[in-house]
Each structure stands twice: as C-alpha cells, then as structure tokens.
Design an enzyme around this catalytic site. Structure first.
Site, PDB file in Angstrom:
ATOM      1  N   ASP A  35    -119.116 -56.595   5.555  1.00  0.00           N
ATOM      2  CA  ASP A  35    -119.389 -55.165   5.740  1.00  0.00           C
ATOM      3  C   ASP A  35    -118.218 -54.282   5.314  1.00  0.00           C
ATOM      4  O   ASP A  35    -117.073 -54.732   5.251  1.00  0.00           O
ATOM      5  CB  ASP A  35    -119.687 -54.868   7.211  1.00  0.00           C
ATOM      6  CG  ASP A  35    -121.069 -55.315   7.626  1.00  0.00           C
ATOM      7  OD1 ASP A  35    -121.741 -56.006   6.835  1.00  0.00           O
ATOM      8  OD2 ASP A  35    -121.480 -54.987   8.762  1.00  0.00           O
ATOM      9  N   ASP A  36    -118.571 -53.023   5.045  1.00  0.00           N
ATOM     10  CA  ASP A  36    -117.650 -51.881   4.935  1.00  0.00           C
ATOM     11  C   ASP A  36    -117.016 -51.674   3.563  1.00  0.00           C
ATOM     12  O   ASP A  36    -116.360 -50.655   3.354  1.00  0.00           O
ATOM     13  CB  ASP A  36    -116.519 -51.945   5.974  1.00  0.00           C
ATOM     14  CG  ASP A  36    -117.024 -51.921   7.396  1.00  0.00           C
ATOM     15  OD1 ASP A  36    -118.229 -51.705   7.589  1.00  0.00           O
ATOM     16  OD2 ASP A  36    -116.211 -52.121   8.323  1.00  0.00           O
TER      17      ASP A  36
ATOM     18  N   HIS B 255    -124.976 -49.733   3.964  1.00  0.00           N
ATOM     19  CA  HIS B 255    -124.298 -49.685   5.271  1.00  0.00           C
ATOM     20  C   HIS B 255    -123.913 -48.246   5.626  1.00  0.00           C
ATOM     21  O   HIS B 255    -122.909 -48.017   6.301  1.00  0.00           O
ATOM     22  CB  HIS B 255    -123.057 -50.583   5.234  1.00  0.00           C
ATOM     23  CG  HIS B 255    -122.522 -50.962   6.591  1.00  0.00           C
ATOM     24  ND1 HIS B 255    -123.338 -51.285   7.663  1.00  0.00           N
ATOM     25  CD2 HIS B 255    -121.241 -51.085   7.049  1.00  0.00           C
ATOM     26  CE1 HIS B 255    -122.597 -51.589   8.706  1.00  0.00           C
ATOM     27  NE2 HIS B 255    -121.319 -51.468   8.375  1.00  0.00           N
TER      28      HIS B 255
ATOM     29  N   HIS C 181    -120.088 -44.677   7.552  1.00  0.00           N
ATOM     30  CA  HIS C 181    -120.009 -45.589   8.697  1.00  0.00           C
ATOM     31  C   HIS C 181    -120.020 -44.833  10.033  1.00  0.00           C
ATOM     32  O   HIS C 181    -119.192 -45.084  10.922  1.00  0.00           O
ATOM     33  CB  HIS C 181    -118.759 -46.465   8.595  1.00  0.00           C
ATOM     34  CG  HIS C 181    -118.865 -47.746   9.389  1.00  0.00           C
ATOM     35  ND1 HIS C 181    -118.630 -47.816  10.742  1.00  0.00           N
ATOM     36  CD2 HIS C 181    -119.159 -49.009   8.995  1.00  0.00           C
ATOM     37  CE1 HIS C 181    -118.782 -49.065  11.162  1.00  0.00           C
ATOM     38  NE2 HIS C 181    -119.111 -49.811  10.123  1.00  0.00           N
TER      39      HIS C 181
ATOM     40  N   HIS D 106    -115.962 -58.902   7.523  1.00  0.00           N
ATOM     41  CA  HIS D 106    -115.668 -57.619   6.881  1.00  0.00           C
ATOM     42  C   HIS D 106    -114.735 -57.807   5.696  1.00  0.00           C
ATOM     43  O   HIS D 106    -113.844 -58.668   5.726  1.00  0.00           O
ATOM     44  CB  HIS D 106    -115.025 -56.647   7.884  1.00  0.00           C
ATOM     45  CG  HIS D 106    -115.921 -56.303   9.034  1.00  0.00           C
ATOM     46  ND1 HIS D 106    -116.107 -57.151  10.116  1.00  0.00           N
ATOM     47  CD2 HIS D 106    -116.683 -55.202   9.282  1.00  0.00           C
ATOM     48  CE1 HIS D 106    -116.946 -56.600  10.972  1.00  0.00           C
ATOM     49  NE2 HIS D 106    -117.309 -55.412  10.494  1.00  0.00           N
TER      50      HIS D 106
END
Length: 285
Positions: free
Chosen positions: A106-107, A157, A161, A251
């Site tokens: 993620d991210d 995503h 965020h 991540h």
C-alpha cells in the site's frame, strides 16, 4: 385506296401516338430515381396507399436505404461489467488455488522503496498487488508503468489516504475518481480493485467503488510493518500467518519502509520453498 394502304393523315397520328407512348414508358422506368424532394412531394400529393398490403407494409422513403460502413475488420469492443455493491471487502482469496497466497503493498509508489520491492519480486518471478495513492502515482508514473509491465495488479487506494468514513459522499467520490483517472491515463486501463485507507469501509466507499468498476480488497494478515517493529518481526508474522488464501498487507511508502524491503527478501523465498504460490486475482472482462 387499296385495302392495306393507310392515309397520310392517319399515319401521322399513329407516329405521334407512338412517340407519346414511348415517352410515358421512359417516365415509368425512371420514376424510382426521383430525388428526395420530388419523391416526397409526389407522396404528399398522392396520399396514403390503400389496401391491406399497403397498410401492412408501408412504402419506405428513399432515406431508409443507406449503406452501413463495413466493420468486420474492426476489433470487438469489450466492456467490463460493473461488480455488485459489496457489504464487506474480500479478506482472503482461497479461489486462487491450494497453497496460494496474495502479497499486497500500500501507499506507493515511492522511488526510495518500490524499485527494491519490484526487483525482489522480479527475481522470484512473483506477482503482487499494489494499492497506490493518486498523489504518489501522478508523481511517479514511471514506477506505475514498471509495476504494470511486470504483471502486477494496480489498485486504487484513494488520492491522499484520508479516513473516508469521515468524509462526504462527494469527497469520497473525488478521492477515488481522481486516482482511477491517473491510473487510466498512465496505463490505459482503470483499476479493478480498491482498498480503503486504514481498512475503514462504509456504504459510500462500497457503492462508489462499484460504480467505478472496482471490487473491495481487504487483507487477512497485517504485518504491521508501518510500525517499524524490526525486520525479523515482520518475517515471523508472515511465516506464522501463512495459509492458503491469505492476503498479506505490507507497505512500500508512507514512511521508512526499509524494514519492509528487507523482510520481503527473507520471507518470499521461504514461502516459495515451503510450497506456497504467490498469485494475483485474474483481470475481469
């Protein structure tokens, strides 16, 4: 005057009559070539045709006879069907097969850590899912292309965020739509998967995600690598949590992810040696 002899005057009348008949025949043969304006005027003057056949099959205007362009050589156009609106995300993927797990990151993409993760995955011929943030993706488009070229699945995503459950419906749509648009702009296709930041889902995120053509993806095993617990701890959590269908959350951005990079180098070959296969969901048509 002989019996078969025709008087000159009558012969002239017969010739005139023959000419008139020939002219009428020519007009009848060429009537179907009448232009649109003349044909419409003639129909208006004549009125509707009578009889049962005329009522069942009315005369078509000349504009009804048009040739359609030939499209046999054109490639077929496919449209991905919109998924249903879910009430909860996918938490595991046992349907991918026995001894199969899914790695997700993620991210990102982040130029400090994502290239190293991609390199490790490439060395072991493994595909993963990357849930990217729009603000990171738009600044690192080459990495987005590299993920795609390596066969990884690119998911949405959000843009910044945020905690979506605290936002208005319009704000949620904006976060999700902008990210899908930048992915499509770079890769030529929209994402088919979405992950809510912090795993915080609500009705708006499920509904808007489905409207944008995306399925919701959660996770089974959280490595908690974002807390930087140490490389050995991340490795231990993955190995102890390994099981068929498990979706692993890690991540590749959002802070110092050097431990995540090092941990992947250790646990990935061990999973493969243990007989696990690392796969991604197939693309929907």
């Amino acid at each position: 005057m002989k019996k078969d002899e025709i008087p000159p005057g009558r012969r002239t009348l017969l010739r005139v009559g023959a000419c008139l008949a020939a002219a009428a025949a020519v007009r009848m043969l060429t009537a179907e070539d009448t232009g649109p304006a003349e044909g419409a005027a003639a129909e208006a003057a004549a009125g509707p045709a009578g009889g049962a056949q005329a009522a069942a099959a009315p005369r078509l205007k000349s504009t009804a006879y048009r040739l359609a362009p030939m499209t046999a050589a054109a490639p077929p156009q496919y449209r991905t069907a919109l998924p249903p609106v879910r009430r909860r995300p996918f938490l595991s993927m046992p349907e991918l097969g026995p001894q199969t797990m899914v790695l997700t990151f993620d991210d990102g993409p982040d130029p400090r850590y994502t290239p190293q993760i991609l390199k490790t995955l490439r060395e072991h011929d493994v595909r993963a899912m990357f849930f990217v943030c729009g603000e990171m993706a738009t600044d690192n488009r080459d990495l987005l292309r590299e993920m795609h070229d390596d066969g990884h699945v690119i998911g949405n995503h959000s843009w910044t965020h945020p905690l979506l459950i605290k936002m208005s419906r319009d704000a949620v749509r904006d976060e999700m739509t902008r990210t899908s648009e930048v992915i499509e702009e770079v890769l030529g296709e929209r994402p088919q998967w979405f992950r809510a930041p912090y795993g915080a889902w609500n009705r708006n995120s499920f509904q808007i995600g489905a409207q944008l053509g995306m399925e919701p993806m959660g996770w089974t095993l959280d490595t908690l690598d974002w807390t930087t617990p140490g490389t050995d701890t991340i490795v231990r959590r993955v190995r102890e949590g390994a099981a068929p269908g498990v979706v692993v959350l890690s991540h590749d951005a959002g802070g110092d992810r050097s431990q995540s990079v090092a941990a992947l180098r250790t646990y990935l070959p061990r999973l493969l040696t243990s007989g696990y296969r690392l796969r991604v969901p197939p693309k929907r048509r």
